[in-house]
Scaffold this motif. Structure first.
Motif, PDB file in Angstrom:
ATOM      1  N   TYR A  76       0.846  -1.205   0.000  1.00 55.22           N
ATOM      2  CA  TYR A  76       0.000   0.000   0.000  1.00 55.22           C
ATOM      3  C   TYR A  76       0.877   1.250   0.000  1.00 55.22           C
ATOM      4  N   PHE A  77       0.259   2.371  -0.362  1.00 52.61           N
ATOM      5  CA  PHE A  77       0.988   3.641  -0.408  1.00 52.61           C
ATOM      6  C   PHE A  77       1.469   4.025   0.990  1.00 52.61           C
ATOM      7  N   MET A  78       2.660   4.626   1.046  1.00 50.29           N
ATOM      8  CA  MET A  78       3.194   5.185   2.288  1.00 50.29           C
ATOM      9  C   MET A  78       3.386   4.108   3.361  1.00 50.29           C
ATOM     10  N   ARG A  79       3.688   2.861   2.934  1.00 51.66           N
ATOM     11  CA  ARG A  79       3.877   1.776   3.903  1.00 51.66           C
ATOM     12  C   ARG A  79       5.145   2.055   4.715  1.00 51.66           C
ATOM     13  N   GLU A  80       5.111   1.823   5.996  1.00 46.46           N
ATOM     14  CA  GLU A  80       6.239   2.074   6.905  1.00 46.46           C
ATOM     15  C   GLU A  80       6.729   3.522   6.714  1.00 46.46           C
ATOM     16  N   PRO A  81       5.888   4.487   7.090  1.00 43.67           N
ATOM     17  CA  PRO A  81       6.143   5.894   6.750  1.00 43.67           C
ATOM     18  C   PRO A  81       7.450   6.447   7.316  1.00 43.67           C
ATOM     19  N   VAL A  82       7.944   5.841   8.396  1.00 43.51           N
ATOM     20  CA  VAL A  82       9.193   6.356   8.982  1.00 43.51           C
ATOM     21  C   VAL A  82      10.329   6.296   7.956  1.00 43.51           C
ATOM     22  N   HIS A  83      10.286   5.332   7.054  1.00 45.46           N
ATOM     23  CA  HIS A  83      11.312   5.255   6.008  1.00 45.46           C
ATOM     24  C   HIS A  83      11.297   6.500   5.111  1.00 45.46           C
ATOM     25  N   PHE A  84      10.099   7.004   4.843  1.00 46.66           N
ATOM     26  CA  PHE A  84      10.016   8.162   3.950  1.00 46.66           C
ATOM     27  C   PHE A  84      10.504   9.425   4.662  1.00 46.66           C
ATOM     28  N   ILE A  86      12.975   9.318   6.879  1.00 41.37           N
ATOM     29  CA  ILE A  86      14.445   9.163   6.854  1.00 41.37           C
ATOM     30  C   ILE A  86      15.002   9.494   5.464  1.00 41.37           C
ATOM     31  N   LEU A  87      14.287   9.094   4.445  1.00 42.24           N
ATOM     32  CA  LEU A  87      14.727   9.409   3.078  1.00 42.24           C
ATOM     33  C   LEU A  87      14.808  10.917   2.912  1.00 42.24           C
ATOM     34  N   GLU A  88      13.773  11.604   3.335  1.00 38.30           N
ATOM     35  CA  GLU A  88      13.684  13.054   3.165  1.00 38.30           C
ATOM     36  C   GLU A  88      14.765  13.774   3.985  1.00 38.30           C
ATOM     37  N   ARG A  89      14.929  13.309   5.223  1.00 39.37           N
ATOM     38  CA  ARG A  89      15.812  13.981   6.175  1.00 39.37           C
ATOM     39  C   ARG A  89      17.286  13.713   5.875  1.00 39.37           C
ATOM     40  N   THR A  90      17.613  12.487   5.495  1.00 42.13           N
ATOM     41  CA  THR A  90      19.025  12.094   5.406  1.00 42.13           C
ATOM     42  C   THR A  90      19.435  11.576   4.035  1.00 42.13           C
ATOM     43  N   ILE A  91      18.736  10.553   3.579  1.00 44.57           N
ATOM     44  CA  ILE A  91      19.265   9.793   2.441  1.00 44.57           C
ATOM     45  C   ILE A  91      19.229  10.598   1.140  1.00 44.57           C
ATOM     46  N   PHE A  92      18.121  11.260   0.842  1.00 47.51           N
ATOM     47  CA  PHE A  92      18.057  12.046  -0.396  1.00 47.51           C
ATOM     48  C   PHE A  92      19.126  13.146  -0.354  1.00 47.51           C
ATOM     49  N   ARG A  93      19.285  13.760   0.810  1.00 40.49           N
ATOM     50  CA  ARG A  93      20.268  14.852   0.937  1.00 40.49           C
ATOM     51  C   ARG A  93      21.655  14.333   0.572  1.00 40.49           C
ATOM     52  N   TYR A 242      22.482   2.954   0.352  1.00 35.50           N
ATOM     53  CA  TYR A 242      21.568   2.513   1.419  1.00 35.50           C
ATOM     54  C   TYR A 242      20.671   1.355   0.981  1.00 35.50           C
ATOM     55  N   LEU A 243      20.380   0.481   1.950  1.00 33.83           N
ATOM     56  CA  LEU A 243      19.392  -0.586   1.750  1.00 33.83           C
ATOM     57  C   LEU A 243      18.294  -0.434   2.796  1.00 33.83           C
ATOM     58  N   LEU A 244      17.046  -0.384   2.332  1.00 35.70           N
ATOM     59  CA  LEU A 244      15.905  -0.338   3.246  1.00 35.70           C
ATOM     60  C   LEU A 244      15.150  -1.657   3.128  1.00 35.70           C
ATOM     61  N   ILE A 245      14.910  -2.291   4.278  1.00 33.52           N
ATOM     62  CA  ILE A 245      14.129  -3.531   4.279  1.00 33.52           C
ATOM     63  C   ILE A 245      12.904  -3.320   5.185  1.00 33.52           C
ATOM     64  N   GLY A 246      12.023  -4.296   5.265  1.00 34.31           N
ATOM     65  CA  GLY A 246      10.845  -4.138   6.121  1.00 34.31           C
ATOM     66  C   GLY A 246      11.226  -4.195   7.598  1.00 34.31           C
ATOM     67  N   HIS A 247      10.435  -3.523   8.426  1.00 31.05           N
ATOM     68  CA  HIS A 247      10.734  -3.523   9.863  1.00 31.05           C
ATOM     69  C   HIS A 247      10.530  -4.895  10.499  1.00 31.05           C
ATOM     70  N   ALA A 248       9.848  -5.798   9.794  1.00 32.83           N
ATOM     71  CA  ALA A 248       9.650  -7.152  10.338  1.00 32.83           C
ATOM     72  C   ALA A 248      10.758  -8.099   9.901  1.00 32.83           C
ATOM     73  N   GLU A 249      11.790  -7.596   9.216  1.00 33.95           N
ATOM     74  CA  GLU A 249      12.819  -8.499   8.683  1.00 33.95           C
ATOM     75  C   GLU A 249      14.239  -8.051   9.044  1.00 33.95           C
ATOM     76  N   LEU A 250      14.390  -7.416  10.202  1.00 30.92           N
ATOM     77  CA  LEU A 250      15.679  -6.838  10.595  1.00 30.92           C
ATOM     78  C   LEU A 250      16.820  -7.856  10.502  1.00 30.92           C
ATOM     79  N   LEU A 251      18.001  -7.381  10.066  1.00 32.44           N
ATOM     80  CA  LEU A 251      19.157  -8.259   9.879  1.00 32.44           C
ATOM     81  C   LEU A 251      20.069  -8.185  11.095  1.00 32.44           C
TER      82      LEU A 251
END
Ligand SMILES: C[S@@+](CC[C@H](N)C(=O)[O-])C[C@H]1O[C@@H](n2cnc3c(N)ncnc32)[C@H](O)[C@@H]1O
Length: 273
Positions: A76-84, A86-93, A242-251
């Motif tokens: 679904y759209f905007m799944r795990e919104p905290v990732h977006f 982080i993308l905006e705050r850190t990764i895209f920059r 960067y690699l983003l995975i689901g919060h239910a699959e932490l490595l």
């Protein structure tokens, strides 16, 4: 419904695990429910007969249909919104400061029906507009199921689904096609290439990636396939990527060489100068 005996069940489990990494050990009833129609379509009465056909299936059409039936494509759209955030705050920059006026490469691996890569493309557009960025990024979106890829390419979603997006994004990035449905605008779609790719094999792409989203895919894999997938993703990243995975699959630390920077966010070490 056509039932599976233990031997047939084992054959299907093995096939799906060895070919696609997917673990169906606890999914006997699901296989029976989802595959019965396919067996009837082919005019076969047992899974043993079906497996014989599958082994002789040279053009991969039967395997493709089986994948369409047996994968879980929930998204679904905007799944795990905290990732977006982080993308905006850190990764895209970081991505854009490295690329200056160049092009970044992003891979959305296991994109299902497209909601994830379109959310990402919208977040990227917002970032560029708000920061006056001249650099850009190309998105490659892949999945193993042709059926979901077809829907992703269309990019048509119900108004209800799009309600998960932040205020104003629907108006900016989608246009109404009828009373209940909206299509993602062409300018956004043209930046995304969709392709069928099996994550158990190395990706062929002219460049490595600065960012990979592979979320809620390995949760369906067995342990060895998950390790194999992580290795392949690591190899596909640029240093600093960067690699983003689901919060239910932490490595855990022994599963990856990447450094953990936030929950479900990993970074490949930069090469020493
Ligand atoms: C649950 S969806 C996740 C969609 C999206 N990434 C998200 O987080 O919302 C998992 C997707 O992974 C795909 N998938 C499963 N095994 C795969 C494989 N071996 N190679 C490529 N895609 C695979 C499935 O077809 C499915 O569409």
């Amino acid at each position: 419904m056509i039932r599976l005996n233990q031997n047939e069940f084992n054959q299907i489990i093995e096939y799906m695990r060895d070919t696609y990494g997917i673990n169906l050990e606890k999914k006997k009833v699901l296989i029976e429910c989802r595959m019965t129609k396919e067996l009837k379509r082919l005019g076969v009465n047992s899974f043993a007969e079906y497996m014989n056909l599958l082994r002789r299936d040279k053009d991969g059409k039967l395997a493709g249909q089986m994948v369409n039936r047996l994968t879980t494509n929930y998204t679904y759209f905007m799944r795990e919104p905290v990732h977006f955030e982080i993308l905006e705050r850190t990764i895209f920059r970081e991505l854009f400061s490295q690329k200056a006026f160049g092009i970044g490469n992003i891979w959305c691996a296991g994109c299902a029906t497209g909601e994830e890569c379109y959310t990402l493309a919208m977040a990227l557009e917002e970032y560029k507009a708000n920061r006056g960025q001249l650099a850009d990024a190309r998105i490659l979106a892949t999945d193993i199921s042709d059926e979901v890829l077809q829907m992703a390419r269309k990019g048509v979603y119900s108004e209800k689904e799009l309600d998960a997006l932040p205020t104003g994004w629907k108006q900016k990035y989608c246009k109404r096609v009828n009373e209940n449905y909206f299509a993602v605008v062409e300018s956004l779609k043209s930046n995304i290439r969709f392709r069928n790719h099996n994550l158990m094999t190395p990706i062929s792409n002219p460049a490595k990636f600065d960012l990979i989203l592979c979320r809620n895919v390995m949760i369906y894999f067995d342990r060895d396939s998950r390790r194999k997938l992580v290795r392949l993703l690591e190899e596909s990243l640029n240093p600093g990527g960067y690699l983003l995975i689901g919060h239910a699959e932490l490595l855990s630390a022994d599963e990856t060489e990447l450094e953990s920077v936030y929950p479900a966010v990993y970074r490949k070490k930069k090469q020493p100068a």
